[in-house]
Design a protein around this motif. Structure first.
Motif: not given
Length: 237
Positions: A99-110
């Motif tokens: 989920f974190m990887g997909e969110a990062a690909d969508a531009g969600v901050g780390n």
């Protein structure tokens, strides 16, 4: 802090619709120099409302996949009462990492800071600011802005409740912005000296705000006023 909060209060006073509130969320993103700002609430009947700066494709994907079930931010914050730094959440499961990887690909901050809000009549909300940055940069940013973001979370939630005329949520007392600031800081554990310094006012003026809020809430003392303000969803802790 003072200038940013005054700009926020001014904008919220003129907000007459959820569309106006959405515009304020975008302004907050720029004002606090983060990648995204998110406000999401659920009332006791399950009705949801969100104002955020994520792109529409990611929002649709999140809803379609029902990611709230596995999102460590949602799951972790629901069990907490204080602001939560994302790094302190459990991201160890394979589902959470994917989920974190997909969110990062969508531009969600780390990096992120989320403020859980428990409002009146069973309402639960989250206010979040997130960015892509290093651990050290985010730690410095979070330390400098956490008090501000807690107050912002309260103001946004209160305005959302006021706009949500279709629910049975109502304010039990009308506190001024300064009274809200004062009780919020005291609830966070600030001493009176620290609270007055943070608000750039004298301790005498701070006492005036405390007594005014105590009278409006029908509280016996300061601790009782803070407790009643929290119980009625007037401040965030």
């Amino acid at each position: 802090m003072k200038d940013k909060l005054e700009a926020l209060i001014s904008g919220l006073e003129g907000a007459k619709s959820h569309s106006d509130l959405q515009g304020i969320i975008f302004k907050l993103r720029d004002l606090y120099d983060v990648d995204h700002v998110i406000y999401h609430s659920v009332n006791r009947t399950g009705e949801q409302y969100a104002a955020l700066t994520y792109n529409v494709d990611w929002v649709d994907r999140y809803i379609e996949q029902d990611y709230a079930r596995i999102d460590p931010v949602v799951q972790g914050c629901y069990q907490r009462f204080h602001p939560v730094d994302w790094k302190r959440l459990d991201w160890s499961s394979p589902k959470a990492r994917n989920f974190m990887g997909e969110a990062a690909d969508a531009g969600v901050g780390n990096q992120g800071l989320s403020v859980p809000i428990r409002g009146p009549n069973g309402q639960f909300a989250l206010f979040t600011a997130c960015s892509r940055s290093s651990d050290s940069t985010w730690e410095k940013y979070s330390r400098s802005n956490v008090g501000d973001l807690i107050l912002v979370a309260h103001f946004i939630n209160q305005k959302a409740l006021e706009l949500d005329n279709g629910t049975d949520v109502q304010r039990s007392a009308s506190l001024s912005p300064r009274e809200i600031d004062t009780l919020s800081l005291l609830a966070m554990g600030y001493s009176r000296a620290q609270a007055s310094d943070s608000l750039s006012i004298s301790e005498h003026t701070l006492r005036v705000y405390i007594e005014s809020a105590r009278f409006k809430l029908g509280a016996q003392n300061t601790t009782h006023a803070v407790a009643k303000a929290i119980a009625h969803g007037l401040i965030v802790v």
